[in-house]
Design a protein around this motif. Structure first.
Motif, PDB file in Angstrom:
ATOM      1  N   GLY A  87      16.128   6.005  -1.842  1.00 57.42           N
ATOM      2  CA  GLY A  87      16.709   4.909  -1.225  1.00 57.42           C
ATOM      3  C   GLY A  87      15.749   4.117  -0.302  1.00 57.42           C
ATOM      4  O   GLY A  87      15.945   3.328   0.258  1.00 57.42           O
ATOM      5  N   ASP A  88      14.408   4.767  -0.272  1.00 56.60           N
ATOM      6  CA  ASP A  88      13.686   3.910   0.533  1.00 56.60           C
ATOM      7  C   ASP A  88      13.048   2.852  -0.086  1.00 56.60           C
ATOM      8  O   ASP A  88      12.829   2.680  -1.422  1.00 56.60           O
ATOM      9  CB  ASP A  88      12.342   4.682   0.914  1.00 56.60           C
ATOM     10  CG  ASP A  88      12.716   6.074   1.618  1.00 56.60           C
ATOM     11  OD1 ASP A  88      13.518   5.950   2.514  1.00 56.60           O
ATOM     12  OD2 ASP A  88      12.122   7.098   1.476  1.00 56.60           O
ATOM     13  N   GLN A  89      12.757   1.603   0.590  1.00 55.90           N
ATOM     14  CA  GLN A  89      12.230   0.384   0.189  1.00 55.90           C
ATOM     15  C   GLN A  89      10.687   0.554  -0.154  1.00 55.90           C
ATOM     16  O   GLN A  89       9.956   1.201   0.818  1.00 55.90           O
ATOM     17  CB  GLN A  89      12.413  -0.685   1.224  1.00 55.90           C
ATOM     18  CG  GLN A  89      11.729  -2.125   0.691  1.00 55.90           C
ATOM     19  CD  GLN A  89      11.957  -3.182   1.750  1.00 55.90           C
ATOM     20  OE1 GLN A  89      12.942  -3.834   1.829  1.00 55.90           O
ATOM     21  NE2 GLN A  89      11.079  -3.036   2.715  1.00 55.90           N
ATOM     22  N   ARG A  90      10.257  -0.251  -1.278  1.00 56.29           N
ATOM     23  CA  ARG A  90       8.745  -0.055  -1.722  1.00 56.29           C
ATOM     24  C   ARG A  90       8.265  -1.407  -1.979  1.00 56.29           C
ATOM     25  O   ARG A  90       8.711  -1.851  -3.162  1.00 56.29           O
ATOM     26  CB  ARG A  90       8.368   0.980  -2.720  1.00 56.29           C
ATOM     27  CG  ARG A  90       8.389   2.322  -2.344  1.00 56.29           C
ATOM     28  CD  ARG A  90       7.324   2.637  -1.445  1.00 56.29           C
ATOM     29  NE  ARG A  90       7.308   4.127  -0.984  1.00 56.29           N
ATOM     30  CZ  ARG A  90       7.971   4.525   0.328  1.00 56.29           C
ATOM     31  NH1 ARG A  90       8.701   3.577   1.060  1.00 56.29           N
ATOM     32  NH2 ARG A  90       8.094   6.074   0.666  1.00 56.29           N
ATOM     33  N   ILE A  91       7.654  -2.100  -1.095  1.00 50.98           N
ATOM     34  CA  ILE A  91       7.390  -3.586  -1.378  1.00 50.98           C
ATOM     35  C   ILE A  91       6.168  -3.562  -2.453  1.00 50.98           C
ATOM     36  O   ILE A  91       5.133  -2.914  -2.503  1.00 50.98           O
ATOM     37  CB  ILE A  91       6.852  -4.086  -0.056  1.00 50.98           C
ATOM     38  CG1 ILE A  91       8.053  -4.223   0.927  1.00 50.98           C
ATOM     39  CG2 ILE A  91       6.146  -5.598  -0.583  1.00 50.98           C
ATOM     40  CD1 ILE A  91       7.543  -4.874   2.026  1.00 50.98           C
ATOM     41  N   ASP A 204       4.943  -0.715   5.148  1.00 52.28           N
ATOM     42  CA  ASP A 204       5.398  -0.360   3.809  1.00 52.28           C
ATOM     43  C   ASP A 204       4.612  -0.886   2.622  1.00 52.28           C
ATOM     44  O   ASP A 204       4.249  -0.368   1.915  1.00 52.28           O
ATOM     45  CB  ASP A 204       6.921  -0.587   3.515  1.00 52.28           C
ATOM     46  CG  ASP A 204       7.382  -0.521   2.391  1.00 52.28           C
ATOM     47  OD1 ASP A 204       7.345   0.765   1.898  1.00 52.28           O
ATOM     48  OD2 ASP A 204       7.989  -1.388   1.647  1.00 52.28           O
ATOM     49  N   TYR A 205       4.033  -2.171   2.916  1.00 50.99           N
ATOM     50  CA  TYR A 205       3.237  -2.893   1.879  1.00 50.99           C
ATOM     51  C   TYR A 205       1.913  -2.235   1.752  1.00 50.99           C
ATOM     52  O   TYR A 205       1.462  -2.004   0.492  1.00 50.99           O
ATOM     53  CB  TYR A 205       3.134  -4.257   1.962  1.00 50.99           C
ATOM     54  CG  TYR A 205       2.504  -5.171   1.083  1.00 50.99           C
ATOM     55  CD1 TYR A 205       2.623  -5.220  -0.246  1.00 50.99           C
ATOM     56  CD2 TYR A 205       1.363  -5.837   1.612  1.00 50.99           C
ATOM     57  CE1 TYR A 205       2.046  -5.962  -1.333  1.00 50.99           C
ATOM     58  CE2 TYR A 205       0.668  -6.554   0.547  1.00 50.99           C
ATOM     59  CZ  TYR A 205       0.958  -6.563  -0.638  1.00 50.99           C
ATOM     60  OH  TYR A 205       0.095  -7.360  -1.675  1.00 50.99           O
ATOM     61  N   LEU A 206       1.336  -1.813   2.767  1.00 50.25           N
ATOM     62  CA  LEU A 206       0.039  -1.241   2.858  1.00 50.25           C
ATOM     63  C   LEU A 206       0.079   0.402   2.845  1.00 50.25           C
ATOM     64  O   LEU A 206      -1.199   0.827   2.828  1.00 50.25           O
ATOM     65  CB  LEU A 206      -0.810  -1.913   4.101  1.00 50.25           C
ATOM     66  CG  LEU A 206      -0.989  -3.438   4.324  1.00 50.25           C
ATOM     67  CD1 LEU A 206      -1.618  -3.686   5.532  1.00 50.25           C
ATOM     68  CD2 LEU A 206      -1.504  -3.775   3.032  1.00 50.25           C
ATOM     69  N   GLY A 207       1.041   0.821   2.893  1.00 49.20           N
ATOM     70  CA  GLY A 207       0.905   2.341   2.937  1.00 49.20           C
ATOM     71  C   GLY A 207       0.860   2.970   4.161  1.00 49.20           C
ATOM     72  O   GLY A 207      -0.025   4.050   4.216  1.00 49.20           O
TER      73      GLY A 207
END
Length: 259
Positions: A87-91, A204-207
Motif C-alpha cells: 500500500g505504499d506510494q511509488r512515484i 519517494d521519487y528519488l529513493g
C-alpha cells in the motif's frame, strides 16, 4: 462527449474551451517546432475539452477504466504513482507543461497508476485514435509524438539508473534540473523553480527519505548552488548543478554548518 461517470470521478474540473492552441504558452513544448498558425488550428480542432484541475485533484485513479484518451499538460504539474503490495506510494513520473499523460495505459483495460495534480493545472483532452489518424496525415506531428515517446523512455531509463547508483546530491541535482527544463521564470538571469512536491514526495521519487531531501537542500544552499525559500528555489549556480548531476562534482562530506 465526456460521460457523467467521468465527471463524477473528477467533480471539480472546469471546462476551458476558450483556450486555443494558438495562444498556448506550452505551444513550443507540445507541438512541432515551426508549426504555422494554420496547422496549429488544425491540431486545436482535435481537442475534445480542456479542463482545470485543482492541486490534489486526480486526473485518473488506479483501476479506473481506460477510455482511449490522452492529455496534453497545458500548465501545472502532476505526479504519477503506483501502489506497492503493502500500500505504499511509488512515484513513477512527474509530468509538466508540454507532456502527454495517459500513453502508458493505451491498450490496457484499466489504469495501473494514478495521476494527481500537484499544482493548479490545465490539461487538453484528446482522443488517441483521432490523434494517431491526424499524425498519419501530418508527418511533423507524427515526428513530434515519436520524440515525446522517446524522451519519456529515456527519462524512465535514466531514473532507473539514477536510483540504483547515484548519490543523494546527484539525484537532487537531476531532479532540480528536470524542473528547470520546463521553467521560464528568472531571477537576475538565474532560473527559478517552484517545487511541485512535498519533501516526502520528492524523497519517494528519488529513493531518499524526506529528512535527506531537506538536508541536501540545506547543503546545496550553504554551498551557494541554490537559494531556497520554502517551495521557491533559485538555481544560483546551474553549471555546478549540471556537473553534480553528471557525477563530476561532489559536495564535501562533514562540512561544519555556517551561521
Amino acid at each position: 462527449m465526456i460521460s457523467s461517470k467521468f465527471h463524477n470521478v473528477i467533480p471539480l474540473r472546469t471546462d476551458t474551451r476558450a483556450m486555443s492552441c494558438l495562444s498556448c504558452e506550452a505551444r513550443a513544448a507540445c507541438l512541432p517546432a515551426g508549426m504555422d498558425d494554420a496547422d496549429c488550428a488544425r491540431v486545436d480542432q482535435l481537442v475534445l475539452q480542456r479542463h482545470r484541475l485543482l492541486r490534489g485533484e486526480d486526473l485518473h485513479q488506479i483501476n479506473e477504466t481506460v477510455r482511449g484518451r490522452v492529455y496534453a499538460v497545458r500548465s501545472g504539474h502532476f505526479k504519477c504513482y503506483r501502489l506497492t503490495p503493502g500500500g505504499d506510494q511509488r512515484i513513477t513520473g512527474l509530468p509538466g507543461r508540454g507532456t502527454l499523460l495517459g500513453l502508458e495505459a493505451l491498450g490496457q483495460e484499466r489504469h495501473a497508476s494514478a495521476a494527481t495534480a500537484t499544482s493548479d493545472s490545465v490539461v487538453c483532452e484528446l482522443s488517441h485514435p483521432r490523434l494517431l489518424e491526424a499524425a498519419r496525415q501530418f508527418p511533423a506531428l507524427e515526428r513530434r509524438l515519436e520524440q515525446m515517446l522517446s524522451r519519456e523512455l529515456a527519462r524512465q531509463h535514466g531514473l532507473a539508473m539514477m536510483l540504483g547508483y547515484a548519490r543523494a546530491e546527484q539525484k537532487l541535482a537531476c531532479y532540480l534540473l528536470e524542473l528547470a527544463w520546463g521553467s521560464r521564470h528568472r531571477d537576475g538571469g538565474r532560473v527559478c523553480v517552484e517545487l511541485p512536491l512535498t519533501r516526502q514526495d520528492i524523497g519517494d521519487y528519488l529513493g531518499l527519505t524526506d529528512a535527506t531531501v531537506t538536508r541536501q537542500l540545506l547543503r546545496l544552499q550553504r554551498e551557494g548552488a541554490l537559494q531556497v525559500a520554502r517551495r521557491h528555489v533559485v538555481l544560483a549556480d546551474q553549471p555546478r548543478l549540471e556537473r553534480m548531476a553528471a557525477g563530476k562534482d561532489r559536495m564535501p562530506a562533514g562540512r561544519p554548518r555556517t551561521a
